[in-house]
Motif scaffolding. Structure first.
Motif, PDB file in Angstrom:
ATOM      1  N   ASN A 263      -4.823  40.751 -98.402  1.00 25.41           N
ATOM      2  CA  ASN A 263      -5.374  40.061 -97.232  1.00 25.41           C
ATOM      3  C   ASN A 263      -5.323  40.927 -95.981  1.00 25.41           C
ATOM      4  OD1 ASN A 263      -6.030  37.607 -98.536  1.00 25.41           O
ATOM      5  ND2 ASN A 263      -3.904  36.910 -98.405  1.00 25.41           N
TER       6      ASN A 263
ATOM      7  N   ASP B 212     -11.070  39.676 -97.912  1.00 22.52           N
ATOM      8  CA  ASP B 212     -11.718  38.367 -97.944  1.00 22.52           C
ATOM      9  C   ASP B 212     -12.839  38.272 -96.916  1.00 22.52           C
ATOM     10  OD1 ASP B 212      -9.791  38.597 -95.976  1.00 22.52           O
ATOM     11  OD2 ASP B 212      -9.217  36.488 -96.027  1.00 22.52           O
TER      12      ASP B 212
ATOM     13  N   SER C 252      -2.848  42.442-105.259  1.00 19.16           N
ATOM     14  CA  SER C 252      -2.631  41.074-105.718  1.00 19.16           C
ATOM     15  C   SER C 252      -3.911  40.247-105.796  1.00 19.16           C
ATOM     16  CB  SER C 252      -1.630  40.366-104.795  1.00 19.16           C
ATOM     17  OG  SER C 252      -2.134  40.278-103.469  1.00 19.16           O
ATOM     18  N   LEU C 253      -4.951  40.640-105.071  1.00 20.04           N
ATOM     19  CA  LEU C 253      -6.213  39.900-105.096  1.00 20.04           C
ATOM     20  C   LEU C 253      -7.172  40.433-106.166  1.00 20.04           C
ATOM     21  CD1 LEU C 253      -6.914  39.621-101.256  1.00 20.04           C
ATOM     22  CD2 LEU C 253      -5.815  37.936-102.728  1.00 20.04           C
TER      23      LEU C 253
ATOM     24  N   LYS D  85      -7.471  40.320-109.542  1.00 23.69           N
ATOM     25  CA  LYS D  85      -8.019  39.425-110.562  1.00 23.69           C
ATOM     26  C   LYS D  85      -9.012  38.442-109.965  1.00 23.69           C
ATOM     27  CE  LYS D  85      -4.114  39.590-113.778  1.00 23.69           C
ATOM     28  NZ  LYS D  85      -3.069  38.798-114.481  1.00 23.69           N
ATOM     29  N   LYS D  86      -8.711  37.968-108.776  1.00 18.93           N
ATOM     30  CA  LYS D  86      -9.571  36.985-108.118  1.00 18.93           C
ATOM     31  C   LYS D  86     -10.932  37.573-107.762  1.00 18.93           C
ATOM     32  CE  LYS D  86      -9.827  34.082-103.983  1.00 18.93           C
ATOM     33  NZ  LYS D  86      -9.117  33.672-102.732  1.00 18.93           N
ATOM     34  N   ILE D  87     -10.923  38.753-107.125  1.00 15.93           N
ATOM     35  CA  ILE D  87     -12.190  39.304-106.653  1.00 15.93           C
ATOM     36  C   ILE D  87     -13.004  39.940-107.775  1.00 15.93           C
ATOM     37  CG2 ILE D  87     -11.224  39.692-104.365  1.00 15.93           C
ATOM     38  CD1 ILE D  87     -11.047  42.620-104.956  1.00 15.93           C
ATOM     39  N   SER D  88     -12.345  40.337-108.864  1.00  6.94           N
ATOM     40  CA  SER D  88     -13.067  40.989-109.959  1.00  6.94           C
ATOM     41  C   SER D  88     -13.978  40.014-110.702  1.00  6.94           C
ATOM     42  CB  SER D  88     -12.084  41.631-110.943  1.00  6.94           C
ATOM     43  OG  SER D  88     -11.256  40.648-111.541  1.00  6.94           O
ATOM     44  N   LYS D  89     -13.801  38.714-110.464  1.00  7.19           N
ATOM     45  CA  LYS D  89     -14.616  37.707-111.139  1.00  7.19           C
ATOM     46  C   LYS D  89     -16.000  37.563-110.517  1.00  7.19           C
ATOM     47  CE  LYS D  89     -10.575  34.949-112.509  1.00  7.19           C
ATOM     48  NZ  LYS D  89      -9.879  33.640-112.360  1.00  7.19           N
ATOM     49  N   SER D  90     -16.163  38.065-109.295  1.00  3.77           N
ATOM     50  CA  SER D  90     -17.441  37.923-108.605  1.00  3.77           C
ATOM     51  C   SER D  90     -18.509  38.827-109.217  1.00  3.77           C
ATOM     52  CB  SER D  90     -17.279  38.263-107.123  1.00  3.77           C
ATOM     53  OG  SER D  90     -18.533  38.212-106.465  1.00  3.77           O
TER      54      SER D  90
END
Length: 352
Positions: free
Chosen positions: A191, A196, A223-224, A226-231
């Motif tokens: 962050n 983001d 830490s982000l 896994k979250k951002i790789s889904k986009s």
């Protein structure tokens, strides 16, 4: 000449400076560096004349014995947050040695900093002889901590300008023929790096169909991840070692650093040297040195994704001719500071 570095996290951009000490000044360099809780998985390059030591292998007694035996001519310490390092430099100063404190912090007028400006001068002479700052914003903070003008030197950090300038030269002809319409972020997926905000700005550009043929890639880890790789709106690439990164960046056309806290940012120096137009937040400490609005890029209000979006659209709507011009201007700005200049600045204290 014996040089001691008491460092926090060792990074790739420090290696060319260490090489300068060895090759230009025939120095013997000893680097103690943190090996736990590092932010990136960088592995330091082995250099003849440079010895590395893990911070975890020392306690107070062992480090004092090491220093007593070494008898360094000059010592660099990265800040004042490591109490083991503080004990070590106190020992060196007690014996009349030169101790240089690295500064990449900016004067934010926080309560903690204001308190430090009152307390630090009482103890400064016990630990440090000089401050080594990265730029003008850090100079202001050093002055508030009672360092005199003659006790402050510049150019504390330098990018590996040789390899990034080579990336610029190698891709110059290719970009002049067909400029790559690709935005690039390189850094930690956290962050604090404003990732983001970048994703929000890019999503709005994509939804409004203003992206044209431009793309976005993020290189790093955190830490982000896994979250951002889904986009599916942008591409992600895992952390790259410096030599692999330099090879990869030739395919991109604009670098973005949207950090919400960034006292300096060597990465800005790296990418201007590589000939990239730059978009960065206005809190990046390196921006006053390497980014001139509308000349070679743009700054935007930190945490303001709408402002970031507007600056990205300025790049998207620029002609290739304008982008190439910004590229050349960035490269010129990037060569203001080099590892040679950084090493010379440090050694100048011994020559005094």
């Amino acid at each position: 000449m014996k040089i001691l570095y008491l460092y926090s996290e060792l990074m790739g951009y420090q290696i060319p400076v260490l090489k300068e000490y060895v090759t230009k000044y025939n120095a013997e360099v000893h680097v103690v560096h943190w090996d736990k809780k590092n932010l990136t998985p960088y592995k330091p390059l082995q250099i003849s004349g440079v010895s590395y030591y893990l911070r975890s292998s020392f306690n107070g007694e062992k480090l004092n014995k090491f220093i007593t035996k070494l008898e360094p001519d000059i010592t660099f310490v990265s800040g004042w947050m490591d109490f083991l390092y503080l004990k070590a430099v106190y020992l060196i100063r007690n014996r009349g040695g030169l101790v240089v404190c690295g500064f990449d912090d900016i004067w934010y007028k926080t309560i903690k900093q204001k308190l430090a400006s009152f307390v630090f001068p009482l103890f400064k002479k016990l630990f440090y002889t000089h401050a080594w700052v990265t730029g003008p914003l850090q100079f202001e903070y050093a002055k508030r901590l009672s360092f005199k003008n003659e006790e402050i030197i510049y150019n504390c950090y330098s990018a590996d300008t040789e390899i990034f300038n080579k990336a610029y030269l190698d891709s110059k002809k290719q970009k002049e023929e067909k400029y790559p319409h690709k935005f690039l972020f390189v850094g930690r997926f956290e962050n604090v790096k404003g990732v983001d905000n970048l994703i929000d700005a890019w999503s709005n550009i994509k939804k409004s169909k203003k992206a044209k043929d431009w793309e976005l890639t993020l290189i790093g880890n955190g830490s982000l991840g896994k979250k951002i790789s889904k986009s599916k709106d942008f591409k992600t690439i895992n952390f790259l070692q410096p030599e692999d990164l330099v090879s990869e960046i030739k395919n991109y056309g604009c670098f973005i650093l949207p950090s919400i806290f960034e006292p300096w940012a060597v990465v800005i120096h790296e990418f201007v040297t590589a000939g990239f137009p730059i978009i960065c937040s206005d809190i990046c400490g390196a921006s006053p040195v390497f980014v001139i609005n509308s000349y070679n890029g743009y700054t935007f209000k930190a945490s303001n994704s709408k402002d970031l979006e507007e600056k990205m659209l300025k790049i998207i709507n620029s002609s290739d001719k304008e982008l190439i011009q910004k590229s050349h201007r960035s490269n010129s700005l990037g060569r203001k500071i080099t590892p040679e200049l950084t090493a010379a600045s440090f050694i100048s204290l011994i020559n005094k």
